[in-house]
Design an enzyme around this catalytic site. Structure first.
Site, mmCIF file in Angstrom:
data_model
loop_
_atom_site.group_PDB
_atom_site.id
_atom_site.type_symbol
_atom_site.label_atom_id
_atom_site.label_comp_id
_atom_site.label_asym_id
_atom_site.label_seq_id
_atom_site.Cartn_x
_atom_site.Cartn_y
_atom_site.Cartn_z
ATOM 1 N N ASP A 47 0.896 -1.157 0.262
ATOM 2 C CA ASP A 47 -0.094 0.073 -0.022
ATOM 3 C C ASP A 47 0.722 1.096 -0.011
ATOM 4 O O ASP A 47 1.663 1.246 0.723
ATOM 5 C CB ASP A 47 -0.789 0.060 1.245
ATOM 6 C CG ASP A 47 -1.876 1.183 1.319
ATOM 7 O OD1 ASP A 47 -2.720 1.281 0.745
ATOM 8 O OD2 ASP A 47 -1.303 2.307 1.927
ATOM 9 N N TYR A 52 2.917 9.943 -0.651
ATOM 10 C CA TYR A 52 4.047 9.190 0.318
ATOM 11 C C TYR A 52 5.286 9.731 -0.299
ATOM 12 O O TYR A 52 6.267 9.481 0.402
ATOM 13 C CB TYR A 52 3.946 7.873 0.215
ATOM 14 C CG TYR A 52 2.592 7.338 1.115
ATOM 15 C CD1 TYR A 52 1.758 8.379 1.700
ATOM 16 C CD2 TYR A 52 2.220 6.034 1.291
ATOM 17 C CE1 TYR A 52 0.544 7.941 2.630
ATOM 18 C CE2 TYR A 52 1.140 5.845 1.984
ATOM 19 C CZ TYR A 52 0.333 6.551 2.531
ATOM 20 O OH TYR A 52 -0.646 6.099 3.316
ATOM 21 N N LYS A 81 -3.049 5.954 -4.342
ATOM 22 C CA LYS A 81 -3.882 6.944 -3.839
ATOM 23 C C LYS A 81 -3.809 8.180 -4.810
ATOM 24 O O LYS A 81 -2.735 8.585 -4.846
ATOM 25 C CB LYS A 81 -4.004 7.146 -2.394
ATOM 26 C CG LYS A 81 -3.960 5.786 -1.782
ATOM 27 C CD LYS A 81 -4.015 6.054 -0.163
ATOM 28 C CE LYS A 81 -3.870 4.736 0.598
ATOM 29 N NZ LYS A 81 -2.308 4.299 0.864
ATOM 30 N N HIS A 114 -7.589 9.403 -1.577
ATOM 31 C CA HIS A 114 -6.834 9.508 -0.419
ATOM 32 C C HIS A 114 -7.552 10.135 0.766
ATOM 33 O O HIS A 114 -7.729 9.767 2.085
ATOM 34 C CB HIS A 114 -5.453 10.170 -0.719
ATOM 35 C CG HIS A 114 -4.430 9.633 0.427
ATOM 36 N ND1 HIS A 114 -3.352 9.695 0.164
ATOM 37 C CD2 HIS A 114 -4.807 9.031 1.566
ATOM 38 C CE1 HIS A 114 -2.556 9.295 1.440
ATOM 39 N NE2 HIS A 114 -3.431 8.862 2.224
#
Length: 325
Positions: A47, A52, A81, A114
């Site tokens: 994930d 990120y 996401k 997200h």
């Protein structure tokens, strides 16, 4: 080697029950090492998120594992996401393509919204754009229904196998269900021992939407990197009930906490760690079962909304789609 179980999503695709969360894992060598150890230990669900800033590293690490013959693309399940700056119908395709390029993939297994909150797009590199006063530039025109239609288009075009949501309320999900051609396959939300999200989980079960728990261990490491004095980091590992059950099964508290979520609450889990021992332990939860009495005792520890430890980011409360304070 531990083997995680699979569940079938309403899209017809399967998803491993235990995955590896990768938020805050951004250093390239650390990503490479962590992914290598994870694959060796049986992880097939990874994930990540555009926000990120580690999609490129994860893509390189997984390509290395595939090229080395340690795993096949078919075996791997990748979830990523849509960032907050991509929260408009016209931006969805742009960010799907960026994630595909970063991850070196032909398709994404699960693509999630997200956050329901949108930020003004300045550039793909400015994930949290601010004005001259240092305030977040909120996009007050965020339209979840229109964004969802663009998500469905990505499925139609084969870039994405399944689509879902993260950090959304029951009311927001219902708005999507009222108009969708393709139902959300998964909802990713905070769920752990002290914050079991019973009402929202039951709503998802009724609507055949799987639930994936982020922070399933209470995000014990969060105090190391964000305003530690403002965070509530629950001491789940020290809970006497958890410790007693762990001792009786000769398992770690973390394994009890994850087994409870998977067996007792029927959710998927994506614990994050870079520690080799914990990587092994977190997926080794299918060789024992909790008793009905043990599950009931653990369910009694739910603190409801008081147990929530992940909050909205600064300024988000001003947005009409902010899911919680």
């Amino acid at each position: 080697m531990p083997v995680t179980k699979l569940i079938e999503l309403n899209s017809g695709h399967t998803m491993p029950v235990v995955g590896l969360g990768t938020g805050k894992i951004i250093e390239s060598q650390e990503i490479h090492n962590t992914i290598g150890i994870a694959v060796k230990n049986g992880y097939r669900h990874f994930d990540t998120a555009f926000s990120y800033k580690n999609e490129i590293g994860i893509g390189e690490a997984l390509k290395y594992q595939i090229d080395a013959g340690n795993v096949t693309r078919h075996e791997i399940f990748i979830a990523t996401k849509l960032p907050l700056i991509g929260m408009s119908r016209s931006r969805v395709s742009q960010f799907v393509n960026l994630s595909l390029k970063n991850l070196q993939l032909d398709y994404i297994d699960l693509y999630l919204i997200h956050w329901p909150v949108g930020l003004t797009y300045v550039s793909e590199h400015e994930l949290m754009p601010r004005d001259e006063n240092g305030q977040l530039q909120l996009d007050m025109t965020t339209n979840l229904v229109e964004i969802w239609k663009a998500m469905e288009d990505q499925v139609d075009q084969g870039r994405v196998k399944a689509i879902g949501l993260s950090n959304c309320t029951q009311q927001q999900i219902q708005r999507i269900l009222n108009i969708c051609r393709i139902k959300p396959a998964s909802l990713q939300i905070e769920v752990h021992l002290y914050f079991q999200q019973n009402e929202l989980r039951m709503f998802c079960k009724k609507n055949d939407i799987s639930v994936t728990a982020y922070s399933p261990l209470g995000s014990q490491g969060r105090s190391n990197y964000i305003n530690a004095h403002k965070l509530k980091v629950p001491k789940l590992f020290q809970d006497p009930v958890v410790k007693k059950i762990a001792a009786s099964h000769e398992k770690t508290p973390a394994q009890i906490l994850l087994r409870f979520l998977v067996q007792g609450l029927n959710v998927q889990v994506i614990p994050k760690t870079v520690d080799s021992t914990r990587l092994h332990e977190n997926i080794e939860i299918f060789d024992f079962e909790l008793s009905t009495e043990e599950i009931e005792r653990l369910m009694e520890l739910d603190e409801g909304e008081f147990g929530r430890c992940c909050r909205s980011f600064e300024g988000a409360i001003l947005h009409p789609e902010c899911p919680f304070d």
